[in-house]
Design a protein around this motif. Structure first.
Motif, PDB file in Angstrom:
ATOM      1  N   LYS A   1      -3.258   5.618 -11.850  1.00  0.00           N
ATOM      2  CA  LYS A   1      -3.495   6.227 -10.496  1.00  0.00           C
ATOM      3  C   LYS A   1      -4.875   5.378 -10.303  1.00  0.00           C
ATOM      4  CE  LYS A   1      -3.889  10.475  -9.614  1.00  0.00           C
ATOM      5  NZ  LYS A   1      -3.906  11.717  -9.582  1.00  0.00           N
ATOM      6  N   LYS A   2      -5.774   5.135 -10.972  1.00  0.00           N
ATOM      7  CA  LYS A   2      -6.989   4.410 -10.902  1.00  0.00           C
ATOM      8  C   LYS A   2      -6.738   3.033 -10.604  1.00  0.00           C
ATOM      9  CE  LYS A   2     -11.561   3.556 -12.655  1.00  0.00           C
ATOM     10  NZ  LYS A   2     -12.680   3.900 -13.939  1.00  0.00           N
TER      11      LYS A   2
ATOM     12  N   LYS B   1       1.655   9.439  -6.009  1.00  0.00           N
ATOM     13  CA  LYS B   1       2.031  10.776  -5.761  1.00  0.00           C
ATOM     14  C   LYS B   1       3.020  11.017  -6.825  1.00  0.00           C
ATOM     15  CE  LYS B   1       2.105  10.973  -0.844  1.00  0.00           C
ATOM     16  NZ  LYS B   1       2.902  11.105   0.583  1.00  0.00           N
ATOM     17  N   ASP B   2       3.927  10.060  -7.455  1.00  0.00           N
ATOM     18  CA  ASP B   2       4.968  10.362  -8.535  1.00  0.00           C
ATOM     19  C   ASP B   2       3.923  10.439  -9.972  1.00  0.00           C
ATOM     20  OD1 ASP B   2       6.783  10.146  -7.077  1.00  0.00           O
ATOM     21  OD2 ASP B   2       7.279   7.868  -7.368  1.00  0.00           O
ATOM     22  N   TYR B   3       2.916   9.719  -9.870  1.00  0.00           N
ATOM     23  CA  TYR B   3       1.956   9.951 -11.226  1.00  0.00           C
ATOM     24  C   TYR B   3       1.296  11.292 -11.177  1.00  0.00           C
ATOM     25  CZ  TYR B   3       2.713   4.998 -12.259  1.00  0.00           C
ATOM     26  OH  TYR B   3       3.190   3.727 -12.303  1.00  0.00           O
TER      27      TYR B   3
ATOM     28  N   LYS C   1      -5.998  -1.316  -6.385  1.00  0.00           N
ATOM     29  CA  LYS C   1      -5.012  -2.229  -5.944  1.00  0.00           C
ATOM     30  C   LYS C   1      -4.821  -2.058  -4.211  1.00  0.00           C
ATOM     31  CE  LYS C   1      -0.443  -4.280  -6.383  1.00  0.00           C
ATOM     32  NZ  LYS C   1       0.616  -4.276  -7.286  1.00  0.00           N
ATOM     33  N   ILE C   2      -4.726  -0.661  -3.839  1.00  0.00           N
ATOM     34  CA  ILE C   2      -4.690  -0.351  -2.573  1.00  0.00           C
ATOM     35  C   ILE C   2      -5.869  -0.647  -1.834  1.00  0.00           C
ATOM     36  CG2 ILE C   2      -4.906   1.718  -0.935  1.00  0.00           C
ATOM     37  CD1 ILE C   2      -2.895   2.901  -2.783  1.00  0.00           C
TER      38      ILE C   2
ATOM     39  N   GLN D   1       0.730  -0.992  -0.114  1.00  0.00           N
ATOM     40  CA  GLN D   1       0.058  -0.043  -0.164  1.00  0.00           C
ATOM     41  C   GLN D   1       0.877   1.342   0.121  1.00  0.00           C
ATOM     42  OE1 GLN D   1      -3.286   0.017   3.003  1.00  0.00           O
ATOM     43  NE2 GLN D   1      -3.148  -2.295   3.132  1.00  0.00           N
ATOM     44  N   GLY D   2       1.843   1.214   0.838  1.00  0.00           N
ATOM     45  CA  GLY D   2       2.785   2.288   0.739  1.00  0.00           C
ATOM     46  C   GLY D   2       3.393   2.780  -0.398  1.00  0.00           C
ATOM     47  N   GLU D   3       4.013   1.533  -1.159  1.00  0.00           N
ATOM     48  CA  GLU D   3       4.609   1.646  -2.420  1.00  0.00           C
ATOM     49  C   GLU D   3       3.556   2.168  -3.453  1.00  0.00           C
ATOM     50  OE1 GLU D   3       6.006  -2.229  -3.485  1.00  0.00           O
ATOM     51  OE2 GLU D   3       7.855  -1.860  -1.849  1.00  0.00           O
ATOM     52  N   CYS D   4       2.330   1.722  -3.482  1.00  0.00           N
ATOM     53  CA  CYS D   4       1.357   2.202  -4.441  1.00  0.00           C
ATOM     54  C   CYS D   4       1.006   3.681  -4.137  1.00  0.00           C
ATOM     55  CB  CYS D   4       0.168   1.500  -3.921  1.00  0.00           C
ATOM     56  SG  CYS D   4       0.386  -0.220  -4.838  1.00  0.00           S
ATOM     57  N   GLU D   5       0.877   3.983  -2.790  1.00  0.00           N
ATOM     58  CA  GLU D   5       0.646   5.494  -2.635  1.00  0.00           C
ATOM     59  C   GLU D   5       1.889   6.394  -2.894  1.00  0.00           C
ATOM     60  OE1 GLU D   5      -0.098   5.354   1.725  1.00  0.00           O
ATOM     61  OE2 GLU D   5      -2.130   4.530   1.487  1.00  0.00           O
TER      62      GLU D   5
END
Length: 513
Positions: free
Chosen positions: A456-457, A147-149, A462-463, A139-143
């Motif tokens: 992002k979607k 942010k990068d996206y 996934k999160i 979840q942290g990596e996806c978040e």
């Protein structure tokens, strides 16, 4: 201390070895457990509808202590099958009593319970917790990726909006909107033509300085810039030949609204060639029409033996070329014809070569004014001050403020000539493919925005899935810990009975997790 009160501490990880070493269970206990598990699976198929049994059988691994509770429940549900000797005639009761007997033989139940506790403490519970930790990390990596996206999306959107704002387009139908903006060029040229007059003092100052420096009364410099200031944004024809054209054939670049395919671009158009006769004589000879050819293949040029006296100098005035009757039209070119066509029909600001020279002239003046300001501010430059004593009055009367003001005027005009919208539109007008390139560049930025939104979607979904999975695992861990504690307590009590009620403690167990 009374031996009866001395506790027995057993390391949970060594529990099974301890039971075997104390000969409470046999080493081959696992061979007997397979037969017991098979009987349990068969007995479960025929069970009475009882809330307690349903609760015991729901989502758990049945062990000996569960079987004891099941038998207690069956004593109530199967009470009608009990005979005068206290035996139950129910097959259900018989099956579960057989299971208990097999468990109790050689304390197989104790070995199985010990193995369950060890497996839960060392593998099941840590494994589920690692899975939760991995999901939380995911979840942290996806978040972080979101942010990068978002940054990339914002950057691409800002670039797109900034470019559209510079071009004055909405960005809906990019190619058409770009072509529509070409109509703004004349108005932009008019504003520049009106504004450029403010640099007249700077031009005069630079011209006088060069005259004084070179010792000449006239110097040829800043030709394009001077012409623009004095005459305005005239045609290239007038700039080249020094007089206005009689007629102007407007230069209209061919800009297609759609891209031209390479195959069409490379095709040569011969027009309607139905009237062209490409007939070739079969004898490989050339047909010269009515020209007589002698047998020796020599062309008869007539009587060429005339003497030099026979030739008279004839002026062109004596020759009557009646071109109108013959249908031949001779169109004069250049300054005589007075027709501006092609690049000559372009205004000087619309002509890339001349407008580039105007910009160079402005940069040249800007550099001169910067140097003049430096010399005037730097008091140590006595040599420069001495040299300027004989300079024209116009140069001697200049101050730092006046030179700075002239430089500011030059910068204003430069900014207008280097305006991004103007440069974009000139490139579009004079390079048919530039509109496609610019449109594709803008569309690419939009595609980056859309791709970032889609990514992002996906990550947000996934999160959500990982959070749902964590929420599903947490209750499982909670139940597993509770059941392990219960089983651990049952083992402690059972071992305590074998040692005349001495307290038994399983150390390093579930409480250490």
């Amino acid at each position: 201390m009374d031996e009866q009160n001395i506790p027995i501490d057993i390391n949970t990880n060594k529990l099974l070895d301890w039971l075997i070493s104390r000969r409470h269970v046999n080493k081959d206990w696992q061979e007997n457990i397979l037969k017991i598990r098979e009987k349990i699976n068969n007995a479960i198929q025929d069970m009475p509808a009882h809330e307690g049994i349903i609760k015991l059988l729901s989502g758990q691994h049945i062990n000996y202590f569960h079987c004891l509770k099941i038998v207690d429940i069956l004593k109530e549900t199967e009470a009608d099958s009990k005979n005068i000797f206290g035996r139950y005639g129910s097959q259900r009761m018989k099956d579960w009593q057989d299971i208990l007997s097999l468990y109790q033989k050689d304390n197989v139940y104790l070995a199985e319970a010990a193995q369950m506790v060890i497996r839960n403490i060392n593998y099941e519970i840590p494994g589920l917790r690692k899975q939760i930790a991995k999901l939380n990390q995911g979840q942290g990596e996806c978040e972080k990726k979101i942010k990068d996206y978002s940054k990339t999306e914002l950057s691409a959107q800002k670039e797109f909006d900034a470019t559209c704002q510079q071009l004055g387009i909405a960005g809906k139908n990019i190619k058409m909107e770009l072509l529509e903006q070409l109509k703004d060029l004349p108005e932009m040229f008019q504003r520049i033509t009106e504004k450029i007059k403010i640099i007249q003092p700077a031009i005069e100052s630079y011209t006088e300085f060069n005259k004084y420096l070179l010792g000449k009364s006239e110097v040829a410099l800043l030709n394009a810039l001077k012409f623009l200031v004095e005459n305005g944004n005239t045609t290239t024809y007038e700039y080249t030949y020094g007089q206005k054209p009689v007629q102007i054939e407007e230069f209209t670049p061919v800009i297609s609204e759609q891209k031209v395919s390479e195959s069409d671009a490379n095709e040569i158009d011969f027009g309607e060639n139905d009237d062209i006769d490409f007939e070739i004589n079969t004898d490989n000879s050339i047909d010269f029409g009515d020209v007589e050819v002698n047998e020796d293949q020599n062309i008869d040029w007539g009587n060429l033996d005339a003497s030099e006296d026979d030739f008279e100098m004839v002026s062109h005035e004596d020759v009557d070329f009646n071109l109108e009757e013959s249908g031949i039209v001779v169109e004069k070119t250049g300054i005589d014809g007075g027709i501006a066509r092609g690049e000559e029909a372009l205004t000087i600001l619309d002509n890339p070569k001349i407008s580039s020279q105007i910009v160079n002239d402005l940069v040249e003046i800007h550099a001169f004014l910067k140097m003049r300001m430096y010399e005037m501010v730097n008091d140590t430059n006595l040599l420069a001050m001495t040299q300027m004593q004989d300079a024209p009055t116009l140069l001697q009367m200049q101050t730092v403020e006046s030179v700075t003001a002239m430089d500011d005027c030059v910068n204003v005009v430069l900014d207008q000539l280097m305006n991004k919208k103007l440069l974009y539109l000139l490139n579009i007008k004079h390079s048919p493919r530039y509109a496609d390139t610019l449109a594709e560049s803008l569309k690419q930025k939009l595609s980056v925005v859309e791709r970032m939104k889609a990514n992002k979607k996906l990550l947000e979904e996934k999160i959500k899935n990982m959070r749902d999975e964590v929420r599903a695992i947490e209750p499982v861990i909670k139940v597993l810990i509770e059941k392990t504690k219960e089983l651990q307590k049952e083992i402690e009590n059972d071992i305590s009975k074998k040692y005349k009620g001495r307290p038994v403690h399983l150390v390093g167990g579930i409480n250490m997790l």
